[in-house]
Design an enzyme around this catalytic site. Structure first.
Site, short mmCIF file in Angstrom:
data_model
loop_
_atom_site.label_atom_id
_atom_site.label_comp_id
_atom_site.label_asym_id
_atom_site.label_seq_id
_atom_site.Cartn_x
_atom_site.Cartn_y
_atom_site.Cartn_z
N ASP A 1 0.42 -1.11 -0.03
CA ASP A 1 0.00 0.34 -0.16
C ASP A 1 1.08 1.47 0.24
O ASP A 1 1.97 0.85 0.69
CB ASP A 1 -0.96 -0.04 0.77
CG ASP A 1 -1.68 1.13 1.54
OD1 ASP A 1 -2.72 1.37 0.58
OD2 ASP A 1 -1.87 2.35 2.71
N ASP B 1 -0.33 5.43 1.24
CA ASP B 1 -0.15 5.98 2.36
C ASP B 1 -0.12 5.59 3.42
O ASP B 1 -0.77 4.75 3.48
CB ASP B 1 -1.65 7.15 1.80
CG ASP B 1 -1.44 7.77 0.60
OD1 ASP B 1 -1.46 8.79 0.38
OD2 ASP B 1 -1.87 7.26 -0.49
#
Length: 173
Positions: A9, A11
């Site tokens: 991922d 953020d």
């Protein structure tokens, strides 16, 4: 373990600041994230970014800007959901669309993949496809841990940050 791919991922896992979305050009990696990515690149396991980025649908950035940024950091492939939460698409995590698309395109057995993220939706998507999930405690990790408990889901591993995840993966090759 023979990993066929690692999904990470953006953020809260690679960098960022709290809940605010930071777009390409202004996004800063956490201090140890570049080291972690370099360590993972040395394993020769394909690195996949997979990220929800609703700002694309809102015209705040483009898919190409995100792809360029992720490529500069060493990702082999980027899977980006450009939709807002209310779109009901199949690619926005916790839906599995990005993982399934990558699995088909790159002939991956998702059960041999690791998914690293800081949100409950990362872990839920991994769980739904049978991938090994790693929750990092950076970003929204603490909130995610609580939400996962209420959902009855548990990550395969909980670590402090991406570097700890990279060391763990590298030690098990």
């Amino acid at each position: 373990m023979k990993w066929s791919g690692i999904f990470i991922d953006r953020d809260g896992t690679l960098g960022g600041e709290g809940e605010s979305v930071i777009y390409p050009g202004d996004f800063k990696l956490y201090p140890s994230a570049a080291t972690a990515l370099n360590l993972l690149k040395k394993t020769s396991i394909p690195l996949f970014a997979f990220t929800n980025q609703p700002g694309i649908e809102e015209g705040k950035a483009t898919v190409q800007q995100f792809e360029q940024e992720l490529s500069l950091w060493g990702f082999d492939y980027a899977y980006i959901c450009p939709h807002r939460e209310d779109s009901r698409c199949q690619c926005r995590k916790p839906q599995t669309g990005m993982l399934l698309e990558a699995g088909l395109k790159h002939r991956l057995d998702l059960k041999d993949c690791a998914v690293i993220g800081d949100r409950w939706s990362d872990i839920a998507a991994a769980s739904a496809v049978g991938a090994f999930s790693i929750l990092v405690m950076t970003g929204a990790g603490a909130e995610a841990q609580q939400k996962l408990t209420t959902l009855g889901l548990a990550p395969g591993l909980i670590v402090q940050d991406l570097l700890e995840a990279a060391v763990w993966i590298s030690a098990r090759l």
